[in-house]
Design an enzyme around this catalytic site. Structure first.
Site, PDB file in Angstrom:
ATOM      1  N   GLY A 244       2.865  -4.494  -5.128  1.00  0.00           N
ATOM      2  CA  GLY A 244       1.568  -4.386  -4.911  1.00  0.00           C
ATOM      3  C   GLY A 244       1.229  -4.973  -3.581  1.00  0.00           C
ATOM      4  O   GLY A 244       0.181  -5.380  -3.328  1.00  0.00           O
ATOM      5  N   SER A 245       2.105  -5.010  -2.637  1.00  0.00           N
ATOM      6  CA  SER A 245       1.917  -5.546  -1.484  1.00  0.00           C
ATOM      7  C   SER A 245       0.694  -5.032  -0.435  1.00  0.00           C
ATOM      8  O   SER A 245      -0.097  -5.820  -0.168  1.00  0.00           O
ATOM      9  CB  SER A 245       3.203  -5.672  -0.585  1.00  0.00           C
ATOM     10  OG  SER A 245       3.593  -4.374  -0.427  1.00  0.00           O
ATOM     11  N   SER A 246       0.592  -3.878  -0.510  1.00  0.00           N
ATOM     12  CA  SER A 246      -0.376  -3.075   0.106  1.00  0.00           C
ATOM     13  C   SER A 246      -1.560  -3.390  -0.436  1.00  0.00           C
ATOM     14  O   SER A 246      -2.675  -3.458   0.446  1.00  0.00           O
ATOM     15  CB  SER A 246      -0.085  -1.542   0.638  1.00  0.00           C
ATOM     16  OG  SER A 246       0.230  -0.873  -0.898  1.00  0.00           O
TER      17      SER A 246
ATOM     18  N   ASP B 280      -3.286  -1.080  -8.767  1.00  0.00           N
ATOM     19  CA  ASP B 280      -3.070  -2.150  -8.006  1.00  0.00           C
ATOM     20  C   ASP B 280      -4.191  -2.947  -7.494  1.00  0.00           C
ATOM     21  O   ASP B 280      -4.276  -3.913  -7.493  1.00  0.00           O
ATOM     22  CB  ASP B 280      -1.976  -1.704  -6.729  1.00  0.00           C
ATOM     23  CG  ASP B 280      -0.681  -1.205  -7.164  1.00  0.00           C
ATOM     24  OD1 ASP B 280      -0.302  -0.923  -8.380  1.00  0.00           O
ATOM     25  OD2 ASP B 280       0.294  -1.223  -6.412  1.00  0.00           O
TER      26      ASP B 280
ATOM     27  N   LEU C 249       7.482  -6.217   1.086  1.00  0.00           N
ATOM     28  CA  LEU C 249       6.723  -4.808   1.176  1.00  0.00           C
ATOM     29  C   LEU C 249       7.535  -3.605   0.350  1.00  0.00           C
ATOM     30  O   LEU C 249       8.755  -3.488   0.387  1.00  0.00           O
ATOM     31  CB  LEU C 249       6.954  -4.222   2.587  1.00  0.00           C
ATOM     32  CG  LEU C 249       5.939  -5.206   3.699  1.00  0.00           C
ATOM     33  CD1 LEU C 249       6.369  -4.541   5.071  1.00  0.00           C
ATOM     34  CD2 LEU C 249       4.518  -4.862   3.134  1.00  0.00           C
TER      35      LEU C 249
ATOM     36  N   ALA D 193       7.997  -3.002  -2.742  1.00  0.00           N
ATOM     37  CA  ALA D 193       8.861  -3.487  -3.814  1.00  0.00           C
ATOM     38  C   ALA D 193       8.447  -3.322  -5.110  1.00  0.00           C
ATOM     39  O   ALA D 193       8.810  -3.857  -5.979  1.00  0.00           O
ATOM     40  CB  ALA D 193       9.618  -4.812  -3.313  1.00  0.00           C
ATOM     41  N   GLY D 194       7.201  -2.772  -5.226  1.00  0.00           N
ATOM     42  CA  GLY D 194       6.631  -2.811  -6.516  1.00  0.00           C
ATOM     43  C   GLY D 194       5.911  -3.788  -7.072  1.00  0.00           C
ATOM     44  O   GLY D 194       5.387  -4.099  -8.094  1.00  0.00           O
TER      45      GLY D 194
HETATM   46  O1  PMV Z   1       5.456   0.652  -6.233  1.00  0.00           O
HETATM   47  P1  PMV Z   1       3.813   0.458  -6.060  1.00  0.00           P
HETATM   48  O2  PMV Z   1       3.493  -1.125  -6.512  1.00  0.00           O
HETATM   49  O3  PMV Z   1       2.929   0.941  -5.320  1.00  0.00           O
HETATM   50  O4  PMV Z   1       3.258   1.241  -7.623  1.00  0.00           O
HETATM   51  C1  PMV Z   1       3.538   2.366  -7.648  1.00  0.00           C
HETATM   52  C2  PMV Z   1       2.798   2.886  -9.042  1.00  0.00           C
HETATM   53  C3  PMV Z   1       2.644   4.563  -9.400  1.00  0.00           C
HETATM   54  O5  PMV Z   1       2.104   4.610 -10.632  1.00  0.00           O
HETATM   55  C4  PMV Z   1       3.935   5.191  -9.056  1.00  0.00           C
HETATM   56  C5  PMV Z   1       1.807   5.092  -8.308  1.00  0.00           C
HETATM   57  C6  PMV Z   1       0.439   4.725  -8.578  1.00  0.00           C
HETATM   58  O6  PMV Z   1      -0.478   4.857  -7.484  1.00  0.00           O
HETATM   59  O7  PMV Z   1      -0.085   4.386  -9.536  1.00  0.00           O
END
Ligand code: PMV
Length: 328
Positions: free
Chosen positions: A118-120, A164, A113, A115-116
């Site tokens: 795209g879990s949500s 995402d 969750l 962590a980058g």
């Molecule tokens: O951390 P994540 O996977 O929610 O990615 C966020 C990416 C951003 O560019 C910082 C924000 C977005 O909604 O694009």
């Protein structure tokens, strides 16, 4: 019961800059969230997710004896994840015109969750898809992606890009620029993910970049420079030029560092990957903590990461060619 799964993603290029209209290139990976939705006889919404259960407004959380939570995340983060499901289910009711229908929703996710990865987005895509199918409607992928984006945007107070959700719905590598989203031809990429066990606060990190941009012109120049890297990256992807992709990912990481969104553990993992011979490495997503993505066809990066202080987990991730998968 209807069951759908949707993949997570890594950003090859362009996170943060995408918020200001620059393009971004996320790429779906075979790490999935699976959501089962079953209609209830009343109008309640019950959400079950591993160690979390949420019934109306009551959240119960805590590892039960013998099954501690898998990932170190705060209760508030898990509660936030459940907020996404709540809004996703509103979309299911809206699409089908069944305002009073209740559901049991079960979430199983291999995606850490916040962590980058795209879990949500993956949970939202799978929940809307399974929920609408449970009521007899199968959405086109474009509408599914749109509804999933509206969900993320509502939960994140308008601070969400389409990256995402579109990528999770379609699979593959995609290009997102404002409202314009499309799939890209991509070779099979040798993706390795390193995870520090933590999570970043996307809202706070996005707000941080926004104020930096207002105060310093270097920050807006940096955002534009990231846009240039993304455009070059797209071409390298289409040519299948992995070396150039890696070099551009390294530049992109440096620029994200200048915007203040990297962290010590993300930097350590990025350097461990580079020293192990990866073509390139960068943080993925909002930053602050969470995951890095590296390109390395050999096992060296994965091995090096597993010995790197600050790295909790390292794994190879295949590109997910299918987005949403309709399982049942
Ligand atoms: O951390 P994540 O996977 O929610 O990615 C966020 C990416 C951003 O560019 C910082 C924000 C977005 O909604 O694009």
């Amino acid at each position: 019961m209807a069951v759908s799964s949707a993949p997570g993603k890594v950003y090859l290029f362009g996170e943060h800059a995408v918020v200001y209209g620059e393009p971004a290139v996320p790429c779906a990976i075979e790490v999935r969230a699976q959501v089962g939705v079953e209609q209830r006889s009343d109008s309640k919404l019950r959400i079950h997710a591993e160690d979390l259960s949420l019934d109306g407004f009551t959240v119960e959380y805590g590892g039960t004896a013998g099954s501690p939570p898998d990932v170190d995340v705060s209760e508030s983060l898990l509660t936030a994840a459940m907020g996404y499901v709540d809004v996703a289910i509103e979309h299911v009711r809206d699409v089908t015109g069944e305002d009073d229908v209740g559901f049991d929703v079960t979430i199983e996710s291999d995606i850490p969750l916040g962590a980058g990865l795209g879990s949500s987005a993956a949970v939202v895509v799978a929940a809307i898809d399974a929920g609408t199918r449970e009521l007899g409607t199968t959405l086109e992928i474009d509408e599914l992606a749109e509804r999933a984006y509206q969900t993320e945007s509502a939960v994140q107070s308008g601070e969400a890009s389409r990256a995402d959700t579109f990528c999770s719905a379609t699979g593959g590598a995609v290009r997102v620029e404002g409202d314009d989203c499309r799939m890209l031809e991509a070779p099979d990429l040798p993706i390795v993910v390193g995870f520090d066990g933590g999570a970043g606060d996307t809202g706070q990190l996005v707000a941080g970049v926004r104020s930096l941009r207002e105060e310093y012109s270097f920050a807006s120049d940096t955002v534009e420079a990231i846009g240039d890297i993304v455009r070059k990256g797209e071409r390298a992807l289409e040519r299948g030029d992995i070396e150039e992709l890696g070099r551009l990912m390294n530049f992109n990481h440096g620029l994200l560092g200048a915007l203040g969104v990297s962290s010590r553990s993300l930097d350590s993992m990025v350097w461990a990957a580079r020293n192990a011979g990866a073509h390139g490495a960068k943080l993925t997503g909002a930053g602050g903590g969470g995951c890095i993505v590296a390109l390395d066809p050999s096992d060296e990066t994965e091995t090096a990461l597993s010995y790197t202080p600050g790295c909790r987990d390292a794994f190879r991730a295949e590109l997910a060619e299918t987005g949403v998968r309709r399982i049942e």
